[in-house]
Design a protein around this motif. Structure first.
Motif, PDB file in Angstrom:
ATOM      1  N   LYS A   1       0.854  -1.191   0.000  1.00  0.00           N
ATOM      2  CA  LYS A   1       0.000   0.000   0.000  1.00  0.00           C
ATOM      3  C   LYS A   1       0.889   1.238   0.000  1.00  0.00           C
ATOM      4  O   LYS A   1       0.692   2.169   0.780  1.00  0.00           O
TER       5      LYS A   1
ATOM      6  N   GLU B   1      -0.308   4.911   0.126  1.00  0.00           N
ATOM      7  CA  GLU B   1      -0.934   5.451   1.330  1.00  0.00           C
ATOM      8  C   GLU B   1       0.178   5.825   2.297  1.00  0.00           C
ATOM      9  O   GLU B   1       1.224   5.159   2.344  1.00  0.00           O
TER      10      GLU B   1
ATOM     11  N   ARG C   1       2.295   0.451   4.374  1.00  0.00           N
ATOM     12  CA  ARG C   1       2.139   1.841   3.935  1.00  0.00           C
ATOM     13  C   ARG C   1       3.470   2.576   3.990  1.00  0.00           C
ATOM     14  O   ARG C   1       4.355   2.258   4.773  1.00  0.00           O
TER      15      ARG C   1
ATOM     16  N   LYS D   1      -4.830  10.488   0.832  1.00  0.00           N
ATOM     17  CA  LYS D   1      -4.151   9.200   0.964  1.00  0.00           C
ATOM     18  C   LYS D   1      -3.298   9.133   2.232  1.00  0.00           C
ATOM     19  O   LYS D   1      -2.552   8.179   2.438  1.00  0.00           O
TER      20      LYS D   1
END
Length: 530
Positions: free
Chosen positions: A311, A314, A366, A396
């Motif tokens: 991810k 993000e 992330r 985000k």
């Protein structure tokens, strides 16, 4: 650390972890957070060589280059394209501080002396500032709040006038939980809000009455903050208003002015905290005239990225302000405000936590942005600038963890969530603290408005989940009363003063290291969970 060697390091750590089932994937990261590292970083950042880390000075150059070099050495990528720096455009205004404010029309005229009776300056880009016989109106708390159904300006035209007001908000004075949030300061109690609202209402000058309890700091802190130059964002709302003067006066001075106006000071401030309060004309005028030196300058946020895996689009942000007040010749002897606790500690922790993420046996999902912001001491300008010009999409950005003034007293059973209950991130802090047999507590002094006084609030105001986790007070050895008393003692003796120095022989790093590990684990949990 190069990508090649970091990959080899991760393979080695994974092998060790796989051969030792009891070893956590986080253990190598946690073990990398050490008192020796913190001591090295703090001793550098808070050294006289760094000249108090004032923005737009040689002290800034030393600070931001040190941070960029450390982030690069750790193995983090630049957070702004190919640069670790985000340039912040500023206006630097230096007002003549030999000025006097003349108050006329009462039983006695007064010439208020700068620093002794009042401090202040202008937010306007002008070589000469003049306020001439502007009518003074006591406006109570200077609040216009639809959500709390309170408007001190209702039905009043203050254009061209001087508004005189109290610091904090009505709930503080009464402890009445039906007024605002009782003793807990709201955003309407902050001095920055009061000046902004006065400007929105068209006032020519705005004066806040200082009171130590309500402001949360003594007059000396206000003096230090308003001596010398003031910085503003180049595109700030005050430039579009008619506000020429922002000022504070002492309680003693305010009492003299009320007496001269034939008004009972205690009765006036008591009335100001009651619904139905009506502003009062003092039947006096304020005049002030002074010259300005206006410069356009630049400062920098420092941003470093540790990418996620899975991810990576993000982002979690760790924030800490690197700036302090520089050199103030008004202090005899030691005139360098080194800001060791505030906030060389938080800035050093950014570096430690950044390194810890690189030691994880398994990379987090992330991406994590480490953001050392400028101009916090000038009104949270660096973090505000970032929210206006984000390096990564705010939609985000899953959260912000802010660090400001870490624990130098020793181990505690608790950590404080400043603004507890205001963030969905609180639960992550509670969970990690419980893992360590510790607990989260709310701000023991919410009337000081700590929630609105550090950089997380710039993000919280625009809807980014933000956590301001701070040192605890329940000292493991001495208990809560001692911990709170020591914290208050430090504020009285050292906050925003040259005595906020790095003192390794007096500081206890045990609690600081435990707290930094909590900061790290909270961020790690946020970086991997839905």
């Amino acid at each position: 650390m190069t990508t090649k060697y970091h990959s080899l390091f991760l393979i080695a750590v994974l092998f060790i972890v796989s051969c030792n089932p009891g070893l956590s994937v986080m253990d190598p990261a946690l073990e990398s957070i050490t008192a020796d590292d913190m001591k090295n970083h703090i001793s550098t950042l808070a050294s006289d060589e760094f000249l108090g880390r004032a923005p737009s000075t040689p002290g800034e150059d030393k600070t931001i280059n040190y941070l960029a070099d450390q982030f690069k050495k750790i193995g983090l990528k630049p957070g702004n394209g190919d640069s670790y720096f985000q340039e912040v455009s500023l206006i630097k205004i230096t007002s003549d501080q030999s000025i006097k404010m003349k108050i006329t029309g009462g039983k006695k005229d007064y010439n208020l002396v700068f620093s002794e009776d009042f401090v202040g300056g202008t937010p306007q880009i002008a070589d000469n500032i003049e306020v001439d016989k502007s009518e003074i109106i006591f406006i109570g708390y200077g609040v216009n709040s639809p959500e709390y159904k309170w408007n001190d300006y209702e039905g009043l035209d203050v254009k061209g006038k001087t508004v005189l007001m109290l610091v904090n908000d009505p709930g503080y004075a009464t402890s009445d939980t039906s007024l605002f949030e009782g003793r807990s300061m709201t955003m309407y109690g902050r001095w920055t809000y009061k000046f902004d609202e006065a400007a929105r209402q068209g006032a020519k000058a705005a004066i806040i009455i200082h009171e130590t309890g309500a402001a949360a700091y003594p007059w000396g802190v206000v003096q230090n903050s308003w001596c010398g130059s003031k910085l503003y964002l180049e595109d700030n709302m005050l430039l579009k208003t008619d506000l020429l003067m922002q000022s504070w006066i002492t309680t003693e001075c305010a009492k003299k002015l009320f007496e001269s106006a034939g008004l009972d000071y205690e009765l006036a401030i008591s009335s100001a905290s009651k619904r139905g309060f009506k502003p009062v004309s003092m039947n006096m005028t304020a005049s002030i005239k002074f010259k300005n030196q206006v410069e356009y300058s630049k400062s920098n946020n420092v941003a470093a990225l540790w990418p996620g895996k899975g991810k990576s689009d993000e982002y979690l942000i760790y924030s800490a302000h690197w700036d302090h007040f520089g050199v103030n010749p008004a202090f005899e002897g030691d005139s360098i405000l080194n800001g060791a606790v505030d906030n060389a500690t938080g800035t050093a922790a950014l570096l430690e936590i950044a390194e810890a993420f690189t030691k994880l046996a398994k990379q987090q999902d992330r991406s994590v942005l480490f953001l050392a912001v400028t101009c916090e001491e000038q009104g949270l300008l660096g973090s505000e600038f970032y929210t206006l010009h984000p390096l990564f999409p705010l939609e985000k950005t899953v959260g912000v963890i802010n660090m400001d003034g870490l624990n130098i007293l020793g181990r505690t059973k608790d950590m404080t969530i400043v603004g507890m209950g205001k963030s969905v991130l609180d639960k992550y802090a509670v969970s990690v603290l419980e893992k360590y047999g510790r607990y989260a507590c709310p701000d023991p002094k919410p009337e000081k408005g700590g929630y609105f006084r550090s950089d997380h609030i710039s993000f919280a105001k625009i809807g980014v989940p933000s956590l301001y986790l701070s040192k605890g007070i329940d000292d493991l050895e001495h208990g809560k009363e001692w911990g709170l008393a020591q914290s208050e003692k430090w504020i009285t003796e050292h906050y925003h003063k040259p005595s906020d120095n790095y003192e390794p022989d007096k500081w206890n790093f045990d609690g600081m290291i435990e707290d930094i590990k909590v900061f790290f684990e909270v961020g790690y949990d946020i970086s991997i969970k839905k």
